[in-house]
Scaffold this motif. Structure first.
Motif, PDB file in Angstrom:
ATOM      1  N   LYS A 198       0.823  -1.204   0.000  1.00 22.24           N
ATOM      2  CA  LYS A 198       0.000   0.000   0.000  1.00 22.24           C
ATOM      3  C   LYS A 198       0.856   1.253   0.000  1.00 22.24           C
ATOM      4  CE  LYS A 198      -3.950  -2.090   2.405  1.00 22.24           C
ATOM      5  NZ  LYS A 198      -4.761  -2.073   3.646  1.00 22.24           N
ATOM      6  N   VAL A 199       1.908   1.218   0.826  1.00 23.96           N
ATOM      7  CA  VAL A 199       2.828   2.365   0.873  1.00 23.96           C
ATOM      8  C   VAL A 199       3.520   2.530  -0.473  1.00 23.96           C
ATOM      9  CG1 VAL A 199       4.957   3.238   1.902  1.00 23.96           C
ATOM     10  CG2 VAL A 199       3.185   2.256   3.357  1.00 23.96           C
ATOM     11  N   GLY A 200       3.903   1.392  -1.059  1.00 23.37           N
ATOM     12  CA  GLY A 200       4.560   1.455  -2.366  1.00 23.37           C
ATOM     13  C   GLY A 200       3.650   2.034  -3.428  1.00 23.37           C
ATOM     14  N   ALA A 201       2.360   1.633  -3.400  1.00 21.10           N
ATOM     15  CA  ALA A 201       1.409   2.167  -4.371  1.00 21.10           C
ATOM     16  C   ALA A 201       1.215   3.666  -4.172  1.00 21.10           C
ATOM     17  CB  ALA A 201       0.070   1.436  -4.233  1.00 21.10           C
ATOM     18  N   PHE A 202       1.105   4.080  -2.894  1.00 21.82           N
ATOM     19  CA  PHE A 202       0.961   5.514  -2.605  1.00 21.82           C
ATOM     20  C   PHE A 202       2.199   6.281  -3.060  1.00 21.82           C
ATOM     21  CE2 PHE A 202       2.044   8.975   0.322  1.00 21.82           C
ATOM     22  CZ  PHE A 202       0.972   9.830   0.098  1.00 21.82           C
ATOM     23  N   THR A 203       3.372   5.711  -2.771  1.00 22.78           N
ATOM     24  CA  THR A 203       4.622   6.376  -3.152  1.00 22.78           C
ATOM     25  C   THR A 203       4.744   6.485  -4.656  1.00 22.78           C
ATOM     26  OG1 THR A 203       5.690   5.494  -1.168  1.00 22.78           O
ATOM     27  CG2 THR A 203       7.127   6.300  -2.912  1.00 22.78           C
ATOM     28  N   ALA A 204       4.388   5.420  -5.364  1.00 25.62           N
ATOM     29  CA  ALA A 204       4.454   5.446  -6.831  1.00 25.62           C
ATOM     30  C   ALA A 204       3.504   6.503  -7.396  1.00 25.62           C
ATOM     31  CB  ALA A 204       4.108   4.065  -7.389  1.00 25.62           C
ATOM     32  N   GLN A 205       2.295   6.585  -6.817  1.00 24.73           N
ATOM     33  CA  GLN A 205       1.335   7.584  -7.289  1.00 24.73           C
ATOM     34  C   GLN A 205       1.824   8.992  -6.997  1.00 24.73           C
ATOM     35  OE1 GLN A 205      -1.572   6.980  -9.095  1.00 24.73           O
ATOM     36  NE2 GLN A 205      -1.336   9.182  -9.366  1.00 24.73           N
ATOM     37  N   LEU A 206       2.422   9.174  -5.816  1.00 27.06           N
ATOM     38  CA  LEU A 206       2.965  10.489  -5.465  1.00 27.06           C
ATOM     39  C   LEU A 206       4.088  10.876  -6.413  1.00 27.06           C
ATOM     40  CD1 LEU A 206       3.115  12.911  -3.561  1.00 27.06           C
ATOM     41  CD2 LEU A 206       4.633  11.571  -2.073  1.00 27.06           C
ATOM     42  N   ALA A 207       4.964   9.920  -6.718  1.00 25.88           N
ATOM     43  CA  ALA A 207       6.062  10.200  -7.651  1.00 25.88           C
ATOM     44  C   ALA A 207       5.530  10.576  -9.027  1.00 25.88           C
ATOM     45  CB  ALA A 207       6.990   8.987  -7.749  1.00 25.88           C
ATOM     46  N   LEU A 208       4.489   9.865  -9.480  1.00 27.32           N
ATOM     47  CA  LEU A 208       3.896  10.179 -10.781  1.00 27.32           C
ATOM     48  C   LEU A 208       3.241  11.558 -10.784  1.00 27.32           C
ATOM     49  CD1 LEU A 208       2.301   6.740 -11.733  1.00 27.32           C
ATOM     50  CD2 LEU A 208       4.236   7.850 -12.850  1.00 27.32           C
ATOM     51  N   ASP A 209       2.559  11.901  -9.670  1.00 30.97           N
ATOM     52  CA  ASP A 209       1.928  13.222  -9.579  1.00 30.97           C
ATOM     53  C   ASP A 209       2.979  14.328  -9.617  1.00 30.97           C
ATOM     54  OD1 ASP A 209      -0.540  12.034  -9.421  1.00 30.97           O
ATOM     55  OD2 ASP A 209      -0.678  12.157  -7.231  1.00 30.97           O
ATOM     56  N   ILE A 210       4.084  14.106  -8.886  1.00 33.64           N
ATOM     57  CA  ILE A 210       5.160  15.100  -8.884  1.00 33.64           C
ATOM     58  C   ILE A 210       5.775  15.216 -10.270  1.00 33.64           C
ATOM     59  CG2 ILE A 210       7.484  15.586  -8.004  1.00 33.64           C
ATOM     60  CD1 ILE A 210       6.581  14.335  -5.341  1.00 33.64           C
ATOM     61  N   ALA A 211       6.026  14.068 -10.903  1.00 33.42           N
ATOM     62  CA  ALA A 211       6.613  14.078 -12.249  1.00 33.42           C
ATOM     63  C   ALA A 211       5.706  14.800 -13.237  1.00 33.42           C
ATOM     64  CB  ALA A 211       6.877  12.643 -12.716  1.00 33.42           C
ATOM     65  N   ASN A 212       4.390  14.589 -13.085  1.00 36.37           N
ATOM     66  CA  ASN A 212       3.433  15.248 -13.974  1.00 36.37           C
ATOM     67  C   ASN A 212       3.482  16.768 -13.816  1.00 36.37           C
ATOM     68  OD1 ASN A 212       1.205  15.152 -15.883  1.00 36.37           O
ATOM     69  ND2 ASN A 212      -0.086  15.793 -14.183  1.00 36.37           N
ATOM     70  N   LYS A 213       3.643  17.241 -12.567  1.00 35.31           N
ATOM     71  CA  LYS A 213       3.700  18.683 -12.316  1.00 35.31           C
ATOM     72  C   LYS A 213       5.040  19.292 -12.732  1.00 35.31           C
ATOM     73  CE  LYS A 213       0.320  18.821  -8.536  1.00 35.31           C
ATOM     74  NZ  LYS A 213      -0.613  19.714  -9.222  1.00 35.31           N
ATOM     75  N   THR A 214       6.107  18.504 -12.661  1.00 36.55           N
ATOM     76  CA  THR A 214       7.429  19.031 -13.024  1.00 36.55           C
ATOM     77  C   THR A 214       7.723  18.923 -14.514  1.00 36.55           C
ATOM     78  OG1 THR A 214       8.460  16.882 -12.528  1.00 36.55           O
ATOM     79  CG2 THR A 214       8.425  18.519 -10.761  1.00 36.55           C
ATOM     80  N   LEU A 215       6.914  18.128 -15.231  1.00 43.86           N
ATOM     81  CA  LEU A 215       7.174  17.909 -16.653  1.00 43.86           C
ATOM     82  C   LEU A 215       7.240  19.204 -17.465  1.00 43.86           C
ATOM     83  CD1 LEU A 215       7.550  16.037 -19.074  1.00 43.86           C
ATOM     84  CD2 LEU A 215       5.052  15.789 -19.184  1.00 43.86           C
ATOM     85  N   PRO A 216       6.309  20.176 -17.248  1.00 46.22           N
ATOM     86  CA  PRO A 216       6.388  21.403 -18.055  1.00 46.22           C
ATOM     87  C   PRO A 216       7.700  22.164 -17.891  1.00 46.22           C
ATOM     88  CG  PRO A 216       4.261  21.241 -16.941  1.00 46.22           C
ATOM     89  CD  PRO A 216       5.130  20.171 -16.374  1.00 46.22           C
ATOM     90  N   TYR A 217       8.385  21.937 -16.769  1.00 49.38           N
ATOM     91  CA  TYR A 217       9.648  22.640 -16.528  1.00 49.38           C
ATOM     92  C   TYR A 217      10.850  21.820 -17.003  1.00 49.38           C
ATOM     93  CZ  TYR A 217       6.400  25.168 -13.552  1.00 49.38           C
ATOM     94  OH  TYR A 217       5.315  25.860 -13.088  1.00 49.38           O
ATOM     95  N   LEU A 218      10.890  20.534 -16.606  1.00 50.49           N
ATOM     96  CA  LEU A 218      12.051  19.709 -16.956  1.00 50.49           C
ATOM     97  C   LEU A 218      12.110  19.379 -18.434  1.00 50.49           C
ATOM     98  CD1 LEU A 218      12.273  17.236 -13.930  1.00 50.49           C
ATOM     99  CD2 LEU A 218      13.498  19.372 -14.316  1.00 50.49           C
ATOM    100  N   ARG A 219      10.978  19.524 -19.138  1.00 50.06           N
ATOM    101  CA  ARG A 219      11.009  19.255 -20.577  1.00 50.06           C
ATOM    102  C   ARG A 219      11.868  20.288 -21.312  1.00 50.06           C
ATOM    103  NH1 ARG A 219       5.060  19.892 -22.833  1.00 50.06           N
ATOM    104  NH2 ARG A 219       6.132  19.155 -24.707  1.00 50.06           N
ATOM    105  N   HIS A 220      12.148  21.408 -20.639  1.00 49.02           N
ATOM    106  CA  HIS A 220      13.001  22.437 -21.232  1.00 49.02           C
ATOM    107  C   HIS A 220      14.450  22.300 -20.795  1.00 49.02           C
ATOM    108  CE1 HIS A 220       9.515  24.381 -22.892  1.00 49.02           C
ATOM    109  NE2 HIS A 220       8.962  24.517 -21.703  1.00 49.02           N
ATOM    110  N   GLY A 221      14.776  21.214 -20.079  1.00 51.31           N
ATOM    111  CA  GLY A 221      16.153  20.981 -19.669  1.00 51.31           C
ATOM    112  C   GLY A 221      16.367  21.287 -18.197  1.00 51.31           C
ATOM    113  N   LEU A 222      17.545  20.949 -17.703  1.00 60.23           N
ATOM    114  CA  LEU A 222      17.884  21.106 -16.285  1.00 60.23           C
ATOM    115  C   LEU A 222      18.770  22.334 -16.119  1.00 60.23           C
ATOM    116  CD1 LEU A 222      17.412  19.723 -13.564  1.00 60.23           C
ATOM    117  CD2 LEU A 222      19.555  18.485 -13.900  1.00 60.23           C
TER     118      LEU A 222
END
Length: 560
Positions: A198-222
């Motif tokens: 359950k913790v792993g599923a929550f963590t995976a979902q949290l990571a995906l949510d964070i990645a989704n929010k950071t995508l508009p920025y990281l798609r332009h490079g680091l």
């Protein structure tokens, strides 16, 4: 008497189950049990724990006719199934030795059966970990081991009559109570794995949510700005971290939270742990301030997990999650950090691929400009020179058209231009071509006045040039090019039509796939850019029939 034994055994097994439940809440035991690969120290730890359960089951057994009705099988079977072969065998050996120490005429048979139960359970561990209902699995294994115990007592214990009488008294109570006891024991400990899932599923979902929010920025490079946006998102979405940092090379790109006063963006990395990750490429868990190794002695960051960020297998930086308490990095933090680093690395690789694709498209467009301009300039100047001898006014007008054409064609490739500006450029181009080819070429325009449309440069020009060179000129009597544009509800519809020689379906396909053909480079580039900017449904539509002509349709949506 059998019922009395069942009641007494149930009471004693209940004590073992309560201890197992309490044990399942202790972090050190949970962390060891959840490890995918047990170290030697971990195995000794589990052997000790499960042996204690087995010995308690024997010590608190029920004396019956110089024998003991006990629940030692609970710890032995559970140890083997949960810990593997080495844990099962080690646990069974210790419990068997204690059973021999307790004595009795059935002690050798019990000790031998205990070792067999531990060995069997340990061998079944790989299969046991894959099954869904682990409690039922444990029940079956315990049932088999108990039946084997009483067979061994009948075979080995002397005198046989006493052994048979004993088996008749204790067989059913022990088989029933211990089998159910093992099933419940394993079910209690299996909750540790279920909670982790359950913790792993929550963590995976949290990571995906964070990645989704950071995508508009990281798609332009680091870079500094995008990294700062990314750490702000992580810091705000993950409650249990005290600080977040991203580094690139030897520099801190961004840092938010505790320690921001000295872990400053654009400064060099201050932590030994981060430098070690950059050097080795392996993630590091630092549970103390000393392990982090910050140069500032009174730094309040007490624990950290540092994960490498990679691009095409090359380490380019790190992601660091910090906490203010020592020994506070948990398995949840590790899973989250590893998941985020993997997703960020993937985003950065995609960003690099997209950037290369954009650079390639611009290079192709510049090549297209370079291909058009010198060739067209040479032909245009020859035409103008010829008119200077026969009609100076026409020559002067052609020079103006040529100037307009080159001024507009030098537009930066990343800029959008107004459709009417593009049409004026086409008019200049075609005016020169009309003067050059005379009666062989006629041009007709049907452009609505109220059109408001922005489009990339060099979209219509290659199509028109293709119509002139490969549609009209090969035709002996020439023909007409018609350029039309009108507004629709979804955007602007532009068509370029000629009544030239036309082409076959195979030829149309080759326009977008033949990378060697000079005829196709312009059309392929236009189609690719339209799809890249407006979507896959916005490519060129080419309709043609041999000896009848060709029509090319371009749709420019109202909004991107």
């Amino acid at each position: 008497m059998a019922l009395d034994i069942v009641v007494q055994l149930t009471n004693k097994v209940s004590v073992i189950l309560v201890i197992a439940f309490l044990l399942s809440k202790i972090p050190i035991f949970k962390n060891v049990l959840l490890k995918k690969s047990l170290s030697t120290q971990d195995k000794f730890f589990l052997i000790l724990i499960f042996s204690i359960f087995g010995i308690i089951g024997t010590y608190y057994g029920i004396p019956i006719k110089n024998a003991i009705a006990n629940s030692s099988i609970t710890g032995v079977v559970a140890g083997g199934l949960l810990g593997g072969a080495e844990v099962g065998i080690g646990t069974s050996l210790l419990v068997a030795l204690y059973r021999l120490y307790m004595g009795g005429y059935v002690a050798p048979a019990s000790a031998l059966t205990t070792i067999a139960a531990g060995t069997l359970s340990g061998m079944l561990n790989p299969h046991f970990l894959k099954v869904r209902n682990k409690g039922v699995y444990g029940f079956v294994v315990a049932l088999v081991c108990q039946i084997f115990l009483f067979l061994m007592i009948l075979l080995l214990a002397k005198p046989f009559e006493a052994a048979r009488e004993l088996v008749g008294i204790i067989a059913f109570p022990m088989i029933a109570v211990n089998s159910f006891g093992v099933a419940i024991f394993i079910s209690i400990l299996d909750n540790i794995f279920k909670e982790q899932d359950k913790v792993g599923a929550f963590t995976a979902q949290l990571a995906l949510d964070i990645a989704n929010k950071t995508l508009p920025y990281l798609r332009h490079g680091l870079d500094f700005e995008n990294a700062q946006k990314a750490v702000e998102i992580i810091y705000n979405m993950v409650d249990h971290v005290s600080a977040v940092a991203i580094t690139r090379g030897e520099l801190i790109l961004s840092h938010i939270g505790t320690g921001v006063d000295h872990h400053c963006p654009r400064d060099k990395i201050m932590n030994r742990s981060t430098k070690r990750v950059l050097r080795t490429g392996e993630y590091t868990i630092s549970q103390t301030r000393e392990k982090i190794g910050c140069r500032i002695v009174n730094c309040q960051l007490m624990a950290a997990i540092t994960i490498p960020l990679k691009m095409n297998e090359k380490i380019i930086g790190t992601l660091v999650l910090y906490k203010n308490t020592e020994n506070s990095i948990t398995s949840v933090d590790i899973q989250l950090a590893l998941g985020l680093a993997q997703l960020f690395s993937t985003q950065l690789e995609i960003s690099e691929a997209d950037n290369k694709e954009r650079l390639l498209e611009k290079a192709e467009l510049r090549a297209l400009q370079a291909q058009i301009n010198p060739h067209f300039l040479f032909n245009a100047l020859n035409t103008i020179v010829s008119f200077t001898r026969t009609d100076a006014d026409i020559a002067r007008k052609l020079l103006i058209h040529l100037g307009n054409y080159f001024r507009n064609s030098l537009q930066k490739v990343e800029d959008f231009i107004d459709l009417h500006t593009e049409i004026k450029n086409i008019q200049s181009y075609l005016a020169i071509e009309e003067a050059r080819f005379g009666h062989k070429m006629k041009v007709s325009y049907h452009i609505e006045d109220n059109i408001s449309c922005q489009l990339p440069p060099l979209i219509i020009q290659p199509i028109v040039e293709n119509a002139v060179k490969h549609g009209l000129l090969p035709k002996k009597i020439g023909g007409t090019i018609t350029i039309a544009a009108r507004m629709e509800e979804s955007g602007t519809l532009i068509t370029i039509t000629d009544d030239g020689v036309g082409m076959t379906l195979d030829k149309i396909k080759s326009l977008f796939h033949d990378r060697e053909s000079h005829q196709s480079i312009g059309m392929r580039n236009v189609d690719k850019r339209l799809r890249g900017i407006y979507g896959e449904g916005s490519g060129l539509i080419v309709e043609s029939e041999p000896q009848k002509g060709t029509r090319v349709t371009v749709r420019i949506p109202k909004e991107l």
